[in-house]
Write a protein that holds these residues in place. Structure first.
Motif, PDB file in Angstrom:
ATOM      1  N   SER A 359      37.575 -20.072 -20.622  1.00 41.18           N
ATOM      2  CA  SER A 359      37.870 -21.476 -20.370  1.00 41.18           C
ATOM      3  C   SER A 359      36.725 -22.357 -20.842  1.00 41.18           C
ATOM      4  CB  SER A 359      38.131 -21.704 -18.886  1.00 41.18           C
ATOM      5  OG  SER A 359      38.528 -23.032 -18.638  1.00 41.18           O
ATOM      6  N   TYR A 360      37.020 -23.250 -21.781  1.00 44.77           N
ATOM      7  CA  TYR A 360      36.018 -24.192 -22.266  1.00 44.77           C
ATOM      8  C   TYR A 360      36.526 -25.617 -22.057  1.00 44.77           C
ATOM      9  CZ  TYR A 360      38.985 -24.431 -26.491  1.00 44.77           C
ATOM     10  OH  TYR A 360      40.031 -24.610 -27.361  1.00 44.77           O
ATOM     11  N   TRP A 361      35.681 -26.608 -22.312  1.00 42.74           N
ATOM     12  CA  TRP A 361      36.014 -27.987 -22.012  1.00 42.74           C
ATOM     13  C   TRP A 361      37.177 -28.494 -22.864  1.00 42.74           C
ATOM     14  CZ3 TRP A 361      34.393 -31.294 -18.289  1.00 42.74           C
ATOM     15  CH2 TRP A 361      33.218 -31.006 -17.592  1.00 42.74           C
ATOM     16  N   ASN A 362      38.119 -29.165 -22.222  1.00 46.14           N
ATOM     17  CA  ASN A 362      39.208 -29.854 -22.902  1.00 46.14           C
ATOM     18  C   ASN A 362      38.622 -31.034 -23.685  1.00 46.14           C
ATOM     19  OD1 ASN A 362      41.443 -31.434 -23.595  1.00 46.14           O
ATOM     20  ND2 ASN A 362      42.463 -31.147 -21.630  1.00 46.14           N
ATOM     21  N   PRO A 363      38.840 -31.119 -25.008  1.00 49.69           N
ATOM     22  CA  PRO A 363      38.284 -32.241 -25.774  1.00 49.69           C
ATOM     23  C   PRO A 363      38.685 -33.606 -25.240  1.00 49.69           C
ATOM     24  CG  PRO A 363      39.023 -30.524 -27.261  1.00 49.69           C
ATOM     25  CD  PRO A 363      39.485 -30.123 -25.888  1.00 49.69           C
ATOM     26  N   ASP A 376      39.176 -34.896 -31.137  1.00 51.32           N
ATOM     27  CA  ASP A 376      39.659 -33.999 -32.185  1.00 51.32           C
ATOM     28  C   ASP A 376      38.599 -32.942 -32.468  1.00 51.32           C
ATOM     29  OD1 ASP A 376      40.657 -32.663 -34.364  1.00 51.32           O
ATOM     30  OD2 ASP A 376      40.657 -34.403 -35.709  1.00 51.32           O
ATOM     31  N   PRO A 377      38.779 -31.716 -31.981  1.00 50.73           N
ATOM     32  CA  PRO A 377      37.740 -30.691 -32.157  1.00 50.73           C
ATOM     33  C   PRO A 377      37.554 -30.259 -33.605  1.00 50.73           C
ATOM     34  CG  PRO A 377      39.714 -29.710 -31.246  1.00 50.73           C
ATOM     35  CD  PRO A 377      39.944 -31.192 -31.253  1.00 50.73           C
ATOM     36  N   LEU A 378      38.500 -30.599 -34.481  1.00 54.86           N
ATOM     37  CA  LEU A 378      38.350 -30.276 -35.900  1.00 54.86           C
ATOM     38  C   LEU A 378      37.569 -31.346 -36.665  1.00 54.86           C
ATOM     39  CD1 LEU A 378      41.821 -28.755 -36.829  1.00 54.86           C
ATOM     40  CD2 LEU A 378      39.663 -27.559 -36.434  1.00 54.86           C
ATOM     41  N   ASP A 379      37.274 -32.445 -36.008  1.00 52.26           N
ATOM     42  CA  ASP A 379      36.420 -33.466 -36.609  1.00 52.26           C
ATOM     43  C   ASP A 379      34.971 -33.021 -36.401  1.00 52.26           C
ATOM     44  OD1 ASP A 379      34.937 -35.671 -37.367  1.00 52.26           O
ATOM     45  OD2 ASP A 379      36.250 -37.124 -36.393  1.00 52.26           O
ATOM     46  N   SER A 532      44.883 -16.679 -37.710  1.00 52.61           N
ATOM     47  CA  SER A 532      44.616 -17.772 -38.641  1.00 52.61           C
ATOM     48  C   SER A 532      43.243 -18.371 -38.419  1.00 52.61           C
ATOM     49  CB  SER A 532      45.682 -18.858 -38.494  1.00 52.61           C
ATOM     50  OG  SER A 532      45.362 -19.989 -39.265  1.00 52.61           O
ATOM     51  N   ASP A 533      42.667 -18.898 -39.494  1.00 51.59           N
ATOM     52  CA  ASP A 533      41.405 -19.622 -39.419  1.00 51.59           C
ATOM     53  C   ASP A 533      41.608 -21.130 -39.508  1.00 51.59           C
ATOM     54  OD1 ASP A 533      39.906 -17.335 -39.188  1.00 51.59           O
ATOM     55  OD2 ASP A 533      39.455 -17.184 -41.328  1.00 51.59           O
ATOM     56  N   THR A 534      42.833 -21.600 -39.473  1.00 59.83           N
ATOM     57  CA  THR A 534      43.106 -23.036 -39.662  1.00 59.83           C
ATOM     58  C   THR A 534      43.800 -23.638 -38.450  1.00 59.83           C
ATOM     59  OG1 THR A 534      45.215 -22.541 -40.760  1.00 59.83           O
ATOM     60  CG2 THR A 534      43.256 -22.783 -42.164  1.00 59.83           C
ATOM     61  N   ASN A 535      43.500 -23.132 -37.268  1.00 56.27           N
ATOM     62  CA  ASN A 535      44.147 -23.625 -36.052  1.00 56.27           C
ATOM     63  C   ASN A 535      43.568 -24.966 -35.605  1.00 56.27           C
ATOM     64  OD1 ASN A 535      45.998 -21.442 -35.145  1.00 56.27           O
ATOM     65  ND2 ASN A 535      44.134 -20.217 -35.227  1.00 56.27           N
ATOM     66  N   ASN A 536      44.420 -25.719 -34.916  1.00 57.04           N
ATOM     67  CA  ASN A 536      43.980 -26.880 -34.147  1.00 57.04           C
ATOM     68  C   ASN A 536      44.458 -26.651 -32.718  1.00 57.04           C
ATOM     69  OD1 ASN A 536      43.549 -29.304 -32.835  1.00 57.04           O
ATOM     70  ND2 ASN A 536      44.183 -30.574 -34.575  1.00 57.04           N
ATOM     71  N   PRO A 537      43.554 -26.402 -31.776  1.00 56.42           N
ATOM     72  CA  PRO A 537      43.985 -26.038 -30.413  1.00 56.42           C
ATOM     73  C   PRO A 537      44.696 -27.159 -29.676  1.00 56.42           C
ATOM     74  CG  PRO A 537      41.639 -26.481 -30.453  1.00 56.42           C
ATOM     75  CD  PRO A 537      42.097 -26.489 -31.885  1.00 56.42           C
TER      76      PRO A 537
END
Length: 572
Positions: A359-363, A376-379, A532-537
């Motif tokens: 469990s990690y922090w919700n963005p 946006d964790p992908l930013d 996959s390596d291109t996920n966005n959670p």
């Protein structure tokens, strides 16, 4: 009925004498298992041992906090590490599965073991007192004071056991749930077959009333400072749990009284607690003198003291912590026992991010509290610690930021995710646990002073906004932040998340006490491709909210518990 309740009562049968329907013919008078308060002391430590020195992976202390954070809005689940009952808690389906054979069944055993180890001596004491007899012969005044403290600890630990039971196996107290029956209410030692097979199933209201009754007795009997050893209950711990319970019940008047008692009596009059130490101080201490010259943290009202003599530690805390390597000790020579604010626990060359860290922090929560400027964790440019986060000692000392895996196996594991190579997004982790020099036996705070200040701030906001502002600023000052010039409930909520996130199931307590919806936007894991390596959670289907009266927010008792009775309890 009740396999595990039977097991917890066996100790009672072994420690007390009874006629057993004249099966045995006694040649001499029965004697009590304890002859004086010194003998009784061995039983006083038993519930502490049951909760904190034996449990390991099934530790209620860790499990209930971990699962509660998964079910709320502050934690996302790492799809490469989610397992066990977490797969039901994360999508908020905790009332839909049978825990028999799972870790929660083991927690059930631990919790009712805690109840049983309190009921055995309390039944002995209360039967003597109700009969107008001295508990022990030839008691001195010191003995009477010792007995009062012992009773207080037993009442407290029984209430604490039921508090943890209530957080796991029954929904919160409110008008819709109060008359429903979910768990056994066992108030004394009763070795009869009927009691063992079919213990009385208490209503939610009865469980809460029983906890309040025990905690009131404990508060009256316990000393302000318990000199029996670290981790032993005191009257302020009893008051803090009364505060929590009253707040959850909607009894704000009584909850405020308990807040005031702790602050006015424990902080201002007796000067036992304060917020003068660094945030890390509550989380970096060991019980063993070898690793610390001053084991006391000034803000900690009550804590679990983990020792090397114990069978295990609350390992499940590693599931919601960057410090997944709970079993690693800190690098030799990397600390001094005189350095009270030592921050090196499990950081640097000896750190290992455990493969079960879940469990990690919700963005969205990170952005809400101001620790990042985007959700946006992908930013990878903007989803980084904000200037506000870098000023906050709580973030700097008790949480961690990792950049997504960049494919470079030689990259620093303190900067880049290396354990979960498919996590290409940036992540904020809790890093509160296993932070002492002897890492796996780090003490775990259960009640800290900031909770009391922040609870009082919420309770006072409508009637004394200036005092509420002062209470919030007392917490902010210790975090190294400037004072707020005005305060709203949103301000209080944000400080509470930053101060108490991933700790003691506090987020769930706050949302229920405030009668708030538990987030209906948190993404499920169906948008993540494990290969996959291109996920966005953040792209998963939203998980349905849990709304008042939270009637499905509980785990059913293990089905094996109904094996001998032949029926499940009614929840009507």
């Amino acid at each position: 009925m009740k396999k595990h309740i039977l097991l917890t009562l066996i100790v009672g049968l072994s420690l007390t004498s009874c006629n057993m329907d004249n099966f045995f013919e006694l040649d001499r008078p029965e004697v009590t298992p304890w002859q004086n308060v010194n003998d009784l002391e061995y039983m006083i430590v038993s519930p502490y041992t049951a909760h904190f020195q034996i449990p390991g992976w099934q530790s209620p202390l860790a499990m209930i906090s971990y699962y509660g954070e998964l079910a709320t809005d502050i934690g996302l689940a790492n799809p490469w590490a989610i397992e066990q009952e977490a797969i039901y808690w994360y999508p908020r389906k905790m009332s839909t599965f049978d825990v028999t054979g799972e870790q929660t069944e083991a927690s059930f055993k631990v919790l009712y073991g805690g109840v049983g180890t309190c009921n055995v001596p309390l039944t002995f004491i209360e039967e003597r007192e109700n009969a107008g007899l001295p508990v022990f012969d030839y008691m001195t005044e010191d003995d009477k004071q010792t007995l009062a403290r012992q009773k207080g600890e037993l009442y407290f630990m029984r209430a604490y056991s039921y508090w943890m039971i209530s957080r796991l196996f029954m929904p919160p107290y409110n008008e819709a749930n109060a008359s429903k029956r979910f768990v056994p209410l066992i108030t004394n030692l009763d070795p009869t077959q009927e009691a063992l097979r079919n213990p009385y199933m208490g209503t939610v209201a009865e469980i809460y009333d029983f906890m309040i009754s025990d905690l009131k007795k404990a508060k009256a009997l316990l000393p302000e400072k318990n000199n029996q050893g670290r981790g032993r209950a005191n009257k302020y711990a009893a008051s803090a749990f009364l505060m929590r319970i009253y707040w959850l019940m909607g009894n704000t008047t009584e909850a405020l009284k308990e807040c005031n008692f702790i602050i006015e009596d424990g902080v201002e009059r007796n000067q036992l607690f304060d917020l003068t130490e660094e945030p890390i101080r509550a989380f970096n201490r060991n019980a063993e003198p070898l690793y610390t010259t001053n084991p006391v943290a000034r803000e900690v009202i009550w804590e679990a003291v983990l020792t090397a003599e114990g069978f295990n530690q609350p390992i499940a805390l590693a599931r919601m912590s960057k410090a997944g390597g709970y079993n690693f000790n800190s690098q030799s020579g990397s600390y001094s026992p005189n350095e009270l604010n030592w921050t090196g626990g499990l950081r640097g060359v000896n750190f290992q991010h455990g493969s079960w860290a879940c469990s990690y922090w919700n963005p969205r929560t990170i952005k809400y509290v101001g620790w990042a400027t985007t959700d946006d964790p992908l930013d990878l440019t903007s989803y980084v610690p904000s200037d506000e986060a870098k000023k906050d000692k709580r973030f700097l000392q008790l949480h961690a930021f990792l950049k997504g895996n960049n494919g470079d196996t030689s990259a620093s594991k303190e900067e880049y995710e290396q354990t979960f190579t498919h996590i290409k997004w940036n992540t904020f982790w809790s890093d509160k646990y296993f932070r002492a020099p002897y890492a796996r036996y780090t003490n775990v705070p259960i009640v800290r002073l900031p909770e009391v200040y922040l609870t009082r701030a919420s309770l006072l906001l409508a009637s004394d906004v200036e005092q509420a502002r002062k209470d919030v600023n007392a917490v902010r000052k210790r975090a190294g932040l400037s004072d707020l010039l005005s305060v709203t409930e949103e301000d209080i909520e944000k400080e509470r998340i930053k101060e108490l996130g991933f700790e003691a199931n506090d987020r769930l307590t706050y949302l229920v006490a405030m009668n708030k919806s538990i987030d209906g936007t948190k993404p499920s894991l169906d948008g993540v491709d494990l290969n996959s390596d291109t996920n966005n959670p953040m792209t998963g289907t939203p998980i349905p909210a849990l709304n008042p009266p939270y009637s499905e927010m509980y785990v059913p008792l293990p089905s094996i518990e109904y094996l001998y009775s032949g029926s499940a309890p009614s929840v009507k």
